[in-house]
Enzyme design. Structure first.
Site, PDB file in Angstrom:
ATOM      1  N   GLN A   1      13.386 -11.292   3.914  1.00 24.92           N
ATOM      2  CA  GLN A   1      14.365 -10.303   4.370  1.00 24.92           C
ATOM      3  C   GLN A   1      15.641 -10.973   4.858  1.00 24.92           C
ATOM      4  O   GLN A   1      16.757 -10.547   4.522  1.00 24.92           O
ATOM      5  CB  GLN A   1      13.757  -9.468   5.511  1.00 24.92           C
ATOM      6  CG  GLN A   1      14.720  -8.427   6.062  1.00 24.92           C
ATOM      7  CD  GLN A   1      15.080  -7.398   5.016  1.00 24.92           C
ATOM      8  OE1 GLN A   1      14.207  -6.796   4.428  1.00 24.92           O
ATOM      9  NE2 GLN A   1      16.368  -7.185   4.754  1.00 24.92           N
TER      10      GLN A   1
ATOM     11  N   CYS B   1      16.684  -3.835   7.990  1.00 25.02           N
ATOM     12  CA  CYS B   1      15.835  -4.240   6.855  1.00 25.02           C
ATOM     13  C   CYS B   1      15.229  -3.045   6.132  1.00 25.02           C
ATOM     14  O   CYS B   1      14.846  -3.158   4.971  1.00 25.02           O
ATOM     15  CB  CYS B   1      14.753  -5.197   7.322  1.00 25.02           C
ATOM     16  SG  CYS B   1      13.556  -4.463   8.439  1.00 25.02           S
TER      17      CYS B   1
ATOM     18  N   ASP C   1      16.034  -2.962  13.923  1.00 24.93           N
ATOM     19  CA  ASP C   1      14.827  -2.717  13.123  1.00 24.93           C
ATOM     20  C   ASP C   1      14.017  -1.644  13.844  1.00 24.93           C
ATOM     21  O   ASP C   1      14.333  -1.272  14.990  1.00 24.93           O
ATOM     22  CB  ASP C   1      14.031  -4.033  12.968  1.00 24.93           C
ATOM     23  CG  ASP C   1      12.840  -3.922  12.015  1.00 24.93           C
ATOM     24  OD1 ASP C   1      12.762  -2.924  11.260  1.00 24.93           O
ATOM     25  OD2 ASP C   1      11.988  -4.825  12.027  1.00 24.93           O
TER      26      ASP C   1
ATOM     27  N   ARG D   1       1.808 -10.324   1.737  1.00 20.63           N
ATOM     28  CA  ARG D   1       2.193  -9.623   2.975  1.00 20.63           C
ATOM     29  C   ARG D   1       0.904  -9.372   3.742  1.00 20.63           C
ATOM     30  O   ARG D   1      -0.011  -8.713   3.246  1.00 20.63           O
ATOM     31  CB  ARG D   1       2.896  -8.300   2.665  1.00 20.63           C
ATOM     32  CG  ARG D   1       2.984  -7.378   3.865  1.00 20.63           C
ATOM     33  CD  ARG D   1       3.897  -6.207   3.673  1.00 20.63           C
ATOM     34  NE  ARG D   1       5.279  -6.644   3.658  1.00 20.63           N
ATOM     35  CZ  ARG D   1       6.326  -5.805   3.741  1.00 20.63           C
ATOM     36  NH1 ARG D   1       6.123  -4.503   3.815  1.00 20.63           N
ATOM     37  NH2 ARG D   1       7.552  -6.269   3.725  1.00 20.63           N
TER      38      ARG D   1
ATOM     39  N   HIS E   1       9.534 -12.693   8.787  1.00 23.09           N
ATOM     40  CA  HIS E   1       9.852 -12.006   7.517  1.00 23.09           C
ATOM     41  C   HIS E   1      11.019 -12.748   6.844  1.00 23.09           C
ATOM     42  O   HIS E   1      12.134 -12.227   6.750  1.00 23.09           O
ATOM     43  CB  HIS E   1      10.216 -10.552   7.804  1.00 23.09           C
ATOM     44  CG  HIS E   1      10.219  -9.665   6.594  1.00 23.09           C
ATOM     45  ND1 HIS E   1       9.831 -10.088   5.330  1.00 23.09           N
ATOM     46  CD2 HIS E   1      10.584  -8.361   6.454  1.00 23.09           C
ATOM     47  CE1 HIS E   1       9.949  -9.067   4.486  1.00 23.09           C
ATOM     48  NE2 HIS E   1      10.407  -8.019   5.137  1.00 23.09           N
TER      49      HIS E   1
ATOM     50  N   ARG F   1      17.432  -8.100  -1.658  1.00 26.69           N
ATOM     51  CA  ARG F   1      16.063  -8.621  -1.632  1.00 26.69           C
ATOM     52  C   ARG F   1      15.715  -9.151  -3.025  1.00 26.69           C
ATOM     53  O   ARG F   1      15.120 -10.221  -3.174  1.00 26.69           O
ATOM     54  CB  ARG F   1      15.067  -7.523  -1.227  1.00 26.69           C
ATOM     55  CG  ARG F   1      15.166  -7.047   0.209  1.00 26.69           C
ATOM     56  CD  ARG F   1      14.751  -8.120   1.179  1.00 26.69           C
ATOM     57  NE  ARG F   1      13.387  -8.564   0.941  1.00 26.69           N
ATOM     58  CZ  ARG F   1      12.292  -7.941   1.396  1.00 26.69           C
ATOM     59  NH1 ARG F   1      12.394  -6.879   2.154  1.00 26.69           N
ATOM     60  NH2 ARG F   1      11.084  -8.418   1.132  1.00 26.69           N
TER      61      ARG F   1
HETATM   62  N1   CP Z   1      12.272  -4.476   4.437  1.00 25.74           N
HETATM   63  C1   CP Z   1      11.064  -4.478   3.861  1.00 25.74           C
HETATM   64  O1   CP Z   1      10.372  -5.486   3.804  1.00 25.74           O
HETATM   65  O2   CP Z   1      10.684  -3.259   3.348  1.00 25.74           O
HETATM   66  P1   CP Z   1       9.244  -2.878   2.783  1.00 25.74           P
HETATM   67  O3   CP Z   1       8.313  -2.782   3.972  1.00 25.74           O
HETATM   68  O4   CP Z   1       9.450  -1.545   2.136  1.00 25.74           O
HETATM   69  O5   CP Z   1       8.784  -3.929   1.832  1.00 25.74           O
HETATM   70  N1  NVA Z   2       9.322  -5.087  11.748  1.00 24.87           N
HETATM   71  C1  NVA Z   2       8.872  -4.264  10.636  1.00 24.87           C
HETATM   72  C2  NVA Z   2       9.540  -4.701   9.377  1.00 24.87           C
HETATM   73  C3  NVA Z   2       9.196  -3.874   8.173  1.00 24.87           C
HETATM   74  C4  NVA Z   2       9.823  -4.386   6.911  1.00 24.87           C
HETATM   75  C5  NVA Z   2       7.371  -4.339  10.520  1.00 24.87           C
HETATM   76  O1  NVA Z   2       6.802  -5.424  10.621  1.00 24.87           O
HETATM   77  O2  NVA Z   2       6.753  -3.279  10.362  1.00 24.87           O
END
Ligand code: CP
Ligand code: NVA
Length: 308
Positions: free
Chosen positions: A137, A266, A225, A107, A134, A294
Site C-alpha cells: 500500500q 488506502c 485509515d 494476506r 502493509h 497498487r
Molecule cells: N487497501 C487495500 O489493501 O484494500 P483491500 O483490503 O481491498 O485489498
Molecule cells: N488497516 C486496515 C487496512 C485495510 C486495507 C486493516 O488492516 O483492516
C-alpha cells in the site's frame, strides 16, 4: 530471488528503483485498456499464488491483473479452504507451494505466518498485509505522491487517527524515502515505538502531536485509515470510535494543511467516520489514483522479487 516482506527490510536503492520502474510501466500503458497485456511479458510462463486469510478488493484484483498484464497466471486461494487453515504447518505449506508456483503473495493475520512462509519457501514471498504492516500500500502511496507533486523526500506527511499497520509501513517509508512524519491520534492508538525510532534513526523528523489541527499545519500530505482494522476485535469498536472522533479528516482539518496538500486513504473507507465525503471527493483527494497505483507498484515489486 527477493522476498518483499517490509519496507524497512528492503534496500532504499531497490525501493527507489521499484517506484521508478512502476512509473515507467504505468506510462508505457498510457491510453491502453485496463486488461491489455504489456508489450514486455516478464512473467511469461510464471504462476503466482495469491493467498487471502482476510477479505480484500484492491489487493486481490490488482495483483491478479498485474500478473496477467505481465504475461503470468494466478491462482487465488482462501486460507480457510487450504489445509493451512486446518492444521498443516506454515513451513510444510511453503515447501509444497514452492514445488508448484513461482511466487507467493499472502494476506494474513500474524506477522509470524508471513515470516515462516518466507523462511521455508524456495520462491519469493510478498506481504499483502499483516496485522502489523502493509508495505504494498505504501509503495503505491509514494508513487501517487510523486506523480502529483514530485520527490517525496523532505516533505511533511501527517498520519491522522489509528497508528495501525498501514501507518507502520508509512513510518518505514519515511525512513527509507527520507520524508518527515507526524502522527496525530489518541495515545492508546500510537504507532509502535520501534517504528517511530526506525524513522528517526534514518534521519527523518518524527513527531507525535495530539491536536490534529496543529499536527497538519504545513502538511504536504494528509493520510488516514479505518478506525477498526480487520484484526481488531469488534468489541473495541465503540471505544475506538469515541477515541478517534476528534481525528476525523474533514474540510476544516484539510484547510489547516498546506493549500496544495494531498489527501490519501488506502481504502476501504467508512465515509463520515474517519473521513468525510467532502474530503474524499474533494480537490485534495487522490484516492482513486492511489488505488490504481497498487497495480503499477506491485508489478514493479513482483519484477524485483523475480529479478525479471
Ligand atoms: N487497501 C487495500 O489493501 O484494500 P483491500 O483490503 O481491498 O485489498
Ligand atoms: N488497516 C486496515 C487496512 C485495510 C486495507 C486493516 O488492516 O483492516
Amino acid at each position: 530471488m527477493n522476498h518483499f516482506l517490509d519496507i524497512h527490510l528492503t534496500d532504499p536503492a531497490d525501493l527507489r528503483a521499484m517506484i521508478d520502474n512502476a512509473r515507467a510501466m504505468k506510462t508505457a500503458r498510457n491510453g491502453r485498456g485496463q486488461a491489455a497485456p504489456d508489450d514486455h511479458q516478464p512473467l511469461d510462463g510464471r504462476m503466482v499464488a495469491l493467498i487471502f486469510e482476510k477479505p480484500s478488493t484492491r489487493t486481490r484484483v490488482s495483483f491478479d491483473v498485474g500478473v496477467r498484464q505481465m504475461g503470468g497466471q494466478t491462482m487465488v486461494l482462501s486460507g480457510s479452504e487450504m489445509q493451512l487453515g486446518h492444521g498443516e504447518t506454515i513451513a510444510d505449506t511453503a515447501r509444497v507451494l514452492s514445488r508448484y508456483v513461482d511466487m507467493i503473495m499472502i494476506r494474513t493475520y500474524e506477522e509470524s505466518v508471513l515470516q515462516e512462509l518466507a523462511e521455508y519457501a524456495d520462491v519469493p514471498v510478498i506481504n499483502g498485509l499483516t496485522n502489523r504492516t502493509h508495505p504494498c500500500q505504501i509503495m503505491a502511496d509514494v508513487l501517487t505522491y510523486e506523480e502529483h507533486r514530485g520527490p517525496i523526500a523532505g516533505k511533511k506527511v501527517v498520519w491522522v487517527g489509528d497508528g495501525n499497520n498501514v501507518c507502520a509501513s508509512s513510518l518505514h517509508a519515511a525512513g527509507q524515502f527520507g520524508f518527515d512524519f507526524t502522527f496525530t491520534g489518541p495515545p492508546p492508538l500510537d504507532p509502535e515505538r520501534e517504528w517511530l525510532d526506525f524513522a528517526r534513526g534514518k534521519g527523518s523528523t518524527v513527531e507525535v502531536v495530539r491536536n490534529p489541527h496543529e499536527a497538519v499545519a504545513g502538511a504536504d500530505l494528509v493520510v488516514t485509515d479505518t478506525w477498526v482494522s480487520m484484526h481488531d476485535s469488534q468489541s473495541t469498536r465503540g471505544r475506538r470510535h469515541n477515541q478517534l472522533r476528534p481525528y476525523q479528516v474533514d474540510e476544516r482539518l484539510m484547510a489547516a494543511a498546506k493549500p496544495d496538500a494531498l489527501f490519501m486513504h488506502c481504502l476501504p473507507a467508512h465515509r463520515e467516520d474517519e473521513v468525510t465525503s467532502a474530503v474524499m471527493d474533494g480537490p485534495h483527494s487522490v484516492i482513486w489514483d492511489e488505488a490504481e497505483n497498487r497495480l503499477h507498484a506491485q508489478k514493479a515489486i513482483m519484477r524485483w522479487c523475480l529479478g525479471v
